[in-house]
Every structure is written in structure tokens, then in C-alpha cells.
Write a protein that holds these residues in place. Structure first.
Motif, short mmCIF file in Angstrom:
data_model
loop_
_atom_site.label_atom_id
_atom_site.label_comp_id
_atom_site.label_asym_id
_atom_site.label_seq_id
_atom_site.Cartn_x
_atom_site.Cartn_y
_atom_site.Cartn_z
N UNK A 46 0.81 -1.22 0.00
CA UNK A 46 0.00 0.00 0.00
C UNK A 46 0.84 1.27 0.00
N UNK A 47 2.17 1.13 0.05
CA UNK A 47 3.06 2.29 -0.03
C UNK A 47 3.54 2.44 -1.47
N UNK A 48 3.13 3.48 -2.17
CA UNK A 48 3.48 3.62 -3.59
C UNK A 48 4.98 3.57 -3.86
N UNK A 49 5.79 4.18 -2.99
CA UNK A 49 7.24 4.18 -3.22
C UNK A 49 7.80 2.76 -3.18
N UNK A 50 7.38 1.97 -2.18
CA UNK A 50 7.84 0.58 -2.10
C UNK A 50 7.38 -0.22 -3.31
N UNK A 51 6.13 0.00 -3.70
CA UNK A 51 5.58 -0.72 -4.86
C UNK A 51 6.35 -0.37 -6.12
N UNK A 52 6.63 0.92 -6.30
CA UNK A 52 7.36 1.37 -7.48
C UNK A 52 8.79 0.80 -7.49
N UNK A 53 9.45 0.83 -6.31
CA UNK A 53 10.83 0.34 -6.23
C UNK A 53 10.91 -1.14 -6.57
N UNK A 54 10.03 -1.95 -5.96
CA UNK A 54 10.05 -3.40 -6.21
C UNK A 54 9.72 -3.71 -7.67
N UNK A 111 13.97 -8.76 -15.81
CA UNK A 111 13.28 -9.56 -16.82
C UNK A 111 11.98 -10.19 -16.38
N UNK A 112 11.52 -9.93 -15.14
CA UNK A 112 10.27 -10.50 -14.68
C UNK A 112 9.08 -9.68 -15.19
N UNK A 113 7.96 -10.35 -15.37
CA UNK A 113 6.71 -9.66 -15.67
C UNK A 113 6.06 -9.31 -14.34
N UNK A 114 5.90 -8.04 -14.07
CA UNK A 114 5.47 -7.59 -12.74
C UNK A 114 4.15 -6.84 -12.82
N UNK A 115 3.20 -7.25 -11.94
CA UNK A 115 1.98 -6.48 -11.74
C UNK A 115 1.99 -5.96 -10.31
N UNK A 170 -5.70 -13.80 -13.21
CA UNK A 170 -4.50 -14.31 -13.88
C UNK A 170 -3.51 -14.73 -12.80
N UNK A 171 -3.54 -16.00 -12.37
CA UNK A 171 -2.68 -16.44 -11.27
C UNK A 171 -1.20 -16.21 -11.59
N UNK A 172 -0.49 -15.52 -10.70
CA UNK A 172 0.95 -15.29 -10.90
C UNK A 172 1.76 -16.51 -10.48
N UNK A 173 3.05 -16.49 -10.82
CA UNK A 173 3.95 -17.56 -10.39
C UNK A 173 4.38 -17.38 -8.94
N UNK A 174 4.35 -16.14 -8.45
CA UNK A 174 4.79 -15.86 -7.08
C UNK A 174 4.21 -14.51 -6.66
N UNK A 175 3.94 -14.38 -5.35
CA UNK A 175 3.38 -13.13 -4.81
C UNK A 175 4.30 -12.58 -3.73
N UNK A 176 4.64 -11.29 -3.85
CA UNK A 176 5.34 -10.56 -2.80
C UNK A 176 4.28 -9.73 -2.07
N UNK A 203 5.64 -14.71 -0.51
CA UNK A 203 6.75 -14.18 0.29
C UNK A 203 6.25 -12.91 0.97
N UNK A 204 6.28 -12.90 2.30
CA UNK A 204 5.81 -11.73 3.03
C UNK A 204 6.89 -10.65 3.09
N UNK A 205 6.44 -9.40 2.99
CA UNK A 205 7.32 -8.24 3.14
C UNK A 205 6.79 -7.41 4.31
N UNK A 206 7.66 -7.07 5.26
CA UNK A 206 7.17 -6.29 6.38
C UNK A 206 8.30 -5.64 7.15
N UNK A 207 7.98 -4.50 7.76
CA UNK A 207 8.91 -3.86 8.69
C UNK A 207 8.81 -4.50 10.06
N UNK A 208 7.78 -5.34 10.28
CA UNK A 208 7.64 -6.05 11.54
C UNK A 208 8.71 -7.10 11.65
#
Length: 452
Positions: free
Chosen positions: A18-26, A34-38, A53-59, A88-93
Motif C-alpha cells: 500500500x506504499x506507492x514508493x515501495x511498490x514502485x521500487x520493487x 526480466x520478470x513480468x510484474x503487476x 491471472x494467477x501469478x507464479x509468485x506473490x510478494x 513471500x511476506x514483506x514487512x517492517x515487523x
């Protein structure tokens, strides 16, 4: 190698933050590789994107409004269309319980913010590789099942070998998770121990200094009974009489809190034996207590009120020669299953309007003989049928819903108790009357059998 890299670069990734900067960076750094990223900014959009459209992996970020990452992952694992997608979970926690919960809801990995490009890429590639291998294994199984009758026996043998490979792989993953958890717990205990030692070490001189200052104020009051107007005003402002009575109580309360934190640190240290591989003599009660401390969040509700009662009936036991980390893993698996059973029963009782029974786990330890001890973990949950009891220790067998368990906990526990320690793990249960998991362990590491 080139083919594998090409497949990696064509992988479809879904990034949720939900943080645009983090989303844009990743999104930028993964696209450059070379990955296809949504990218999406909340849980509802993530579920829609994954199902369409099921992805191969979710961050997946954990802390998000309306629907957090844990809830998103639970929905994904409950849907047959998305249950197989690695998350794969991403968190500051960075708390142990946050990571434990991440793995409990079905996550395969956990990356702490701020993240490093190399780490993210390495973990993404690792889980994509595992995912590709699993898909290839499923495809091979499908082809084997479609083979002619003369190849069926060979197909059966290959399938058995594949199951063994999957079991071994799952055990390695589980052991690695528990070892990583032990390392994290040990690190947390170490980090807490330093400041709390500093606080506890200074409480005694603070008490003495406070007493000296209050004594000095008393002497001033006796020798100069008529203070100036300014001093009199300050005395009234601070309410000196109340301060004299309350300050020692505050310091005593701080001392009690510091002692409690010290006890928690000791429990964390005991549990961190997960990363100790050597055989040693340990107090088995310490392992049980440290495991209960790790599971406190599941024994209480959000208001910190106990929702599952724990009764302890400990006998005096000698130290047990065992692999302490592995035994802690057994306690974790058995207690988690008991909690799951009680919570499931509580949900059913709530729907039926019956809340008379208090969910209870009873932990009993006994000295069975000069050479063996018994640990009995009993819950007053819904119980287990005879049919399920016969399969309860089989790898991948589970009665839980999709995404809530992989059927490995008791299988791994059985291997630890029986194969590694020469003991025995049994289940005793009558439907509607709860269940008991009986663990028998030799006092000295050997292959002696367990008798109830």
C-alpha cells in the motif's frame, strides 16, 4: 542454465504494497531483471488479480488497511485456484511472533524491510525454482498415470519415490524454518537482555538515590519549617506527600516488570535451543514452558484474556539426554494441533450458542521408570475418530482445510521421537471426549521402547 534463466525472466510476479514508493521500487527492480510484474495497492485488488491471472509468485506486504497480508494469504490458500502460489511476506515487523504467524498462514518466506535488492532477487529466484520443479513433478505424475498397463507398476514405484523425495524436502524445509526461528528467537533474547540488564542493574542505585534525596528533603523541612513563597508554591504543585509515598511504589513496580522481562528472555533462550544440534541433558519442563510462551498469542484473545486454559501437572524429573531443539519442535507441533482442535470446537460451539465448556489443555509429566519419562498433552476438544487415529502420523495426512496445514507436524514429531530418540509417540482419543498425545522418551539416549 540458459533455459532456466529464460524461464525465470518470463515469470509472472504480483507485488502487493500500500506504499506507492515501495511498490514502485520493487516493480522497477524486478522488471529490470526480466520478470513480468503487476503491482496492486491493497488486499482486495490482490485477490482479484491473483484469481483472474494467477501469478507464479506473490510478494505480499503485511501491514495494509482494510485487509492485512495475513488475511490475504488465508484467502489465497483457501481458494483452489490460488492455493499453490508461493507467498513471500514483506514487512517492517521483525518480531518472532509476526514471522511465526506468517509461516502459519501459508507463507513460504519472510523478508524484513528495508529490503536489499540482492536478497529479494535471491529469494524470488529460489522459490520460483522450487515452483517450477514442483510443476514438472506434477506433469511427470500426470504422464505416468496415463501410461499403458505394462508401465503402471513402474509408475507406481516412481510415485512412491517422488513422495519420499517430497517428504524429505518438506522435512528439510520444516527443519530450516524451525532452525531459522531458533536463530531469530536467540537474537531477540540477546537484544532484549542487554537493555533489561542495564535497567535492572540501575534500579538498586536509583532506589538508594531516591531514598537519600527524600531524606534530604525531610531534613530541610525539619530545619527550615518556614519555606519561601516560591518553595511553598512548588511543594504544593508537586504534592510532596503523595510523591514520597508513590515514588518507591513506582520503582518497585519497575523492578517487578524488569524481572518479568528477564523471565521472558530466559524462555526465549530456552526455545532458541532449536539451532543446537548436539545431544545434551536438559530440563524437559523448560522446553515445554518456553514453547508455551511462544504460543501465548494463541492462548489469549485481543484483550489479553485467556481463552484456552493450560493445566500443568509436573512431576520432578531428572534431566533428559536428548536433542533439545528437536524436542521443542515436537512440543510446538503437538501443542499447536491441540490449540487448533480447541479453536475449531469453540467456533462450532459459538455457532450453536453453547459456550459452557472451558477449552483446556492439560500437560502432565511422569517418571515412568528409572530409564524413561512420559509427557502427556491432553485437550478437551472434539476428539479423533479411530480411522483418523490410524493415519495421524502419516506424512501429508491432515484433516484441516486447504491452506491451514500440510500434514507434516505430527509426522515429523513421530520421526523425532521414535527414530531420533528411540521413544514412542501415541494418540489416545474418543470422539467428543478430547485427545491425548503421549510422548515417551528414554532418560538416556537409547532405543528403549515406551510403555504407558
Amino acid at each position: 542454465m540458459k533455459s532456466q534463466q529464460l524461464e525465470s525472466h518470463l515469470a509472472n510476479l504480483l507485488v502487493v504494497d500500500d506504499t506507492p514508493d515501495n511498490l514502485r521500487l520493487l516493480s522497477t527492480m524486478l522488471s529490470e531483471k526480466g520478470y513480468k510484474v503487476r503491482g496492486v495497492i491493497n488486499g482486495e485488488m490482490a485477490l482479484k488479480a491473483a484469481r483472474s491471472t494467477p501469478p507464479d509468485l506473490i510478494l505480499l506486504d503485511i501491514t495494509m488497511p482494510q485487509m492485512n497480508g495475513y488475511e490475504v494469504c488465508q484467502h489465497l490458500k483457501a481458494d483452489c485456484r490460488t492455493s499453490g502460489i508461493p507467498v513471500i511476506f514483506l514487512s517492517a515487523l521483525d518480531q518472532v511472533l509476526d514471522k511465526v504467524q506468517a509461516f502459519a498462514v501459508g507463507g513460504v518466506d519472510y523478508i524484513t524491510k528495508p529490503f536489499h535488492l540482492e536478497e529479494v532477487l535471491a529469494r524470488v529466484e529460489n522459490h520460483l525454482t522450487i515452483q517450477r520443479l514442483q510443476k514438472k513433478l506434477h506433469e511427470q505424475n500426470a504422464r505416468l498415470r496415463e501410461s499403458e498397463a505394462k508401465e503402471r507398476e513402474k509408475s507406481h514405484q516412481l510415485e512412491l519415490a517422488l513422495q519420499q523425495l517430497q517428504h524429505t524436502q518438506a522435512q528439510l524445509i520444516q527443519n530450516e524454518k524451525m532452525s531459522s526461528l531458533g536463530n531469530v528467537v536467540a537474537g531477540v533474547a540477546h537484544e532484549i537482555n542487554n537493555p533489561i540488564s542495564f535497567i535492572k542493574g540501575n534500579l538498586c542505585p536509583i532506589t538508594e538515590y531516591t531514598e537519600d534525596l527524600l531524606r534530604l528533603v525531610q531534613l530541610y523541612a525539619e530545619d527550615f519549617p518556614n519555606p519561601t513563597a516560591a518553595i511553598q508554591q512548588q511543594l504544593e504543585a508537586i504534592d510532596l506527600t503523595f510523591l514520597r509515598n508513590d515514588l518507591p511504589k513506582l520503582i518497585a513496580s519497575m523492578s517487578i516488570g524488569a524481572d518479568r522481562i528477564g523471565e521472558i528472555v530466559q524462555s526465549l533462550r530456552n526455545f532458541s535451543r532449536l539451532d543446537q544440534a548436539e545431544l545434551k541433558a536438559v530440563d524437559i519442563h523448560e522446553g515445554i514452558e518456553s514453547t508455551l510462551m511462544i504460543l501465548q498469542h494463541r492462548l489469549k484473545d485481543e484483550a489479553d484474556q485467556r481463552i484456552i486454559k493450560v493445566v500443568k501437572e509436573y512431576e520432578a524429573l531428572p534431566k533428559i539426554e536428548c536433542y533439545a531443539g528437536q524436542m521443542n519442535q515436537v512440543f510446538m507441533n503437538v501443542l499447536t494441533n491441540a490449540i487448533d482442535a480447541l479453536q475449531s470446537q469453540k467456533s462450532c460451539a459459538k455457532e450453536a450458542g453453547d459456550s459452557s465448556q472451558i477449552p483446556t489443555i492439560t500437560i502432565c509429566t511422569k517418571l515412568l521408570s528409572e530409564v524413561q519419562v512420559g509427557i502427556y498433552i491432553t485437550d478437551n476438544g472434539p476428539g479423533i475418530t479411530e480411522e483418523v487415529q490410524q493415519r495421524i502420523f502419516e506424512p501429508f495426512f491432515t484433516t484441516k482445510k486447504v491452506g491451514q496445514g500440510k500434514g507434516l507436524g505430527l509426522s515429523i514429531s513421530y520421526a523425532i521421537v521414535v527414530d531420533e530418540h528411540g521413544g514412542e509417540l501415541r494418540c489416545f482419543s474418543v470422539p467428543t471426549q478430547g485427545a491425548t498425545l503421549a510422548i515417551g522418551i528414554p532418560i538416556h539416549h537409547s532405543k528403549k521402547r515406551f510403555s504407558k
